[in-house]
Design a protein around this motif. Structure first.
Motif, PDB file in Angstrom:
ATOM      1  N   MET A  38      41.962  28.135  33.334  1.00 27.08           N
ATOM      2  CA  MET A  38      42.696  28.782  34.369  1.00 27.08           C
ATOM      3  C   MET A  38      43.849  29.372  34.210  1.00 27.08           C
ATOM      4  N   THR A  39      44.572  28.470  33.416  1.00 29.99           N
ATOM      5  CA  THR A  39      46.108  28.551  33.324  1.00 29.99           C
ATOM      6  C   THR A  39      46.638  29.143  32.066  1.00 29.99           C
ATOM      7  N   ILE A  40      45.907  29.370  31.042  1.00 35.24           N
ATOM      8  CA  ILE A  40      46.282  29.830  29.911  1.00 35.24           C
ATOM      9  C   ILE A  40      46.662  31.179  29.656  1.00 35.24           C
ATOM     10  N   LEU A  41      46.052  32.032  30.393  1.00 29.51           N
ATOM     11  CA  LEU A  41      46.634  33.510  30.492  1.00 29.51           C
ATOM     12  C   LEU A  41      48.035  33.573  31.616  1.00 29.51           C
ATOM     13  N   PRO A  42      47.897  32.996  32.857  1.00 32.18           N
ATOM     14  CA  PRO A  42      49.007  32.791  33.934  1.00 32.18           C
ATOM     15  C   PRO A  42      50.201  32.361  33.264  1.00 32.18           C
ATOM     16  N   ALA A  43      50.006  31.464  32.200  1.00 30.88           N
ATOM     17  CA  ALA A  43      51.146  30.742  31.594  1.00 30.88           C
ATOM     18  C   ALA A  43      51.750  31.622  30.587  1.00 30.88           C
ATOM     19  N   GLN A  44      51.144  32.407  29.922  1.00 30.40           N
ATOM     20  CA  GLN A  44      51.624  33.396  28.915  1.00 30.40           C
ATOM     21  C   GLN A  44      52.328  34.522  29.557  1.00 30.40           C
ATOM     22  N   VAL A  45      51.732  34.908  30.677  1.00 30.99           N
ATOM     23  CA  VAL A  45      52.583  36.084  31.501  1.00 30.99           C
ATOM     24  C   VAL A  45      53.770  35.469  32.336  1.00 30.99           C
ATOM     25  N   LEU A  46      53.921  34.079  32.485  1.00 33.94           N
ATOM     26  CA  LEU A  46      55.032  33.681  33.049  1.00 33.94           C
ATOM     27  C   LEU A  46      56.041  33.498  32.305  1.00 33.94           C
ATOM     28  N   ALA A  47      55.770  32.960  30.878  1.00 35.89           N
ATOM     29  CA  ALA A  47      56.583  32.621  29.822  1.00 35.89           C
ATOM     30  C   ALA A  47      57.224  33.966  29.108  1.00 35.89           C
ATOM     31  N   PHE A  48      56.470  35.013  29.060  1.00 36.57           N
ATOM     32  CA  PHE A  48      56.830  36.187  28.295  1.00 36.57           C
ATOM     33  C   PHE A  48      57.309  37.359  29.284  1.00 36.57           C
ATOM     34  N   GLY A  49      56.559  37.424  30.422  1.00 39.35           N
ATOM     35  CA  GLY A  49      56.887  38.599  31.147  1.00 39.35           C
ATOM     36  C   GLY A  49      58.149  38.546  31.870  1.00 39.35           C
ATOM     37  N   SER A  50      58.547  39.675  32.238  1.00 31.60           N
ATOM     38  CA  SER A  50      59.703  40.102  33.091  1.00 31.60           C
ATOM     39  C   SER A  50      59.594  41.036  34.065  1.00 31.60           C
ATOM     40  N   PHE A  51      59.385  40.577  35.276  1.00 27.47           N
ATOM     41  CA  PHE A  51      58.974  41.902  36.245  1.00 27.47           C
ATOM     42  C   PHE A  51      59.740  41.097  37.558  1.00 27.47           C
ATOM     43  N   ALA A  52      59.768  41.976  38.669  1.00 27.80           N
ATOM     44  CA  ALA A  52      60.087  41.624  39.960  1.00 27.80           C
ATOM     45  C   ALA A  52      59.414  40.608  40.755  1.00 27.80           C
ATOM     46  N   GLY A  53      59.902  39.635  41.299  1.00 24.40           N
ATOM     47  CA  GLY A  53      59.160  38.813  42.048  1.00 24.40           C
ATOM     48  C   GLY A  53      58.562  37.529  41.041  1.00 24.40           C
ATOM     49  N   LYS A  54      58.933  37.376  39.905  1.00 22.63           N
ATOM     50  CA  LYS A  54      58.438  36.403  38.999  1.00 22.63           C
ATOM     51  C   LYS A  54      58.639  35.092  39.240  1.00 22.63           C
TER      52      LYS A  54
END
Length: 260
Positions: free
Chosen positions: A75-91
């Motif tokens: 459940m968390t492998i992809l969301p963790a990657q987005v939260l670690a590497f992503g940069s967006f409003a409301g993160k």
């Protein structure tokens, strides 16, 4: 050593209750004026004479706890990657919302979930228990994986893709070996939460899904204190044994790949 008193105090806080449990398991009674407690093996005899319920509860708890770890990882492998590497409003807001189940008492939404699970046929089933345990424990895995991805960085994956590796190959051969400590950390907490949970397993499982806590609690409140202490020691030993196996497995894996 400046921190020696603190370390000694923490060790004693852990060891003294264990010593008391060992004494109660081997000598449940200590009557005046006896100088030493009378040793008794009634607890072991009880478990040896009736191993079925004990083993059923233990294997059931191990099964749904390990399944919860696997589901939370998926459940968390992809969301963790987005939260670690992503940069967006409301993160930060999104991360806070995703971590919310770890902050809200499980009883606040468990009754509603029970009603929904009855409607969709997941009540009184092992999949329902695994799903509800995953819903309350996935924030621990998410936080561990997010930290693991942040420490790893994206440079390894970029280099592998530049060399022609596919996304699946990058994950299996590059990212997963580096994320194993984070997976182990998050999985350990998730396992502890699932293995020690009583209320949700009883509510969603409806008594149809055996649990070790459900087997343990009546013994703790019974008059047989030796048996209760013995089963409590097993309850303590199972996670410790699994953590030792996990640590040794990671050590051998990294030694084999010459990463340590």
């Amino acid at each position: 050593m400046r921190h020696a008193p603190t370390i000694i105090a923490l060790v004693l806080m852990f060891l003294l209750p264990v010593v008391v449990l060992i004494l109660q398991a081997g000598a449940p009674g200590w009557r005046f004026p006896e100088l030493w407690p009378e040793l008794s093996l009634d607890g072991l005899r009880f478990l040896a004479a009736r191993p079925g319920p004990f083993l059923t509860a233990l294997t059931s708890s191990l099964g749904y706890s390990l399944a919860t770890v696997a589901l939370t990882l998926a459940m968390t492998i992809l969301p963790a990657q987005v939260l670690a590497f992503g940069s967006f409003a409301g993160k930060n807001l999104l991360e806070g919302l995703l971590l919310l189940p770890a902050l809200v008492p499980a009883m606040t939404f468990s009754m509603g979930l029970h009603f929904i699970f009855i409607k969709i046929g997941l009540a009184d089933t092992a999949p329902g228990v695994i799903l509800v345990l995953s819903m309350i424990s996935y924030p621990y895995m998410l936080r561990a994986l997010t930290t693991g991805y942040s420490l790893m960085g994206r440079e390894y994956g970029i280099c592998a893709r530049n060399l022609g590796a596919s996304t699946w190959t990058v994950f299996l051969e590059v990212e997963m070996p580096l994320l194993l400590p984070a997976m182990a950390a998050g999985g350990s907490v998730v396992f502890l939460v699932a293995f020690s949970e009583y209320f949700l397993v009883f509510l969603i499982g409806g008594g149809s899904v055996a649990s070790f806590t459900g087997y343990l609690f009546p013994l703790i409140t019974s008059s047989n204190r030796g048996l209760g202490a013995l089963v409590t020691l097993v309850f303590l030993a199972v996670p410790i044994a699994l953590f030792i196996v996990l640590e040794l497995g990671l050590y051998r894996y990294y030694r084999k790949r010459r990463m340590r």
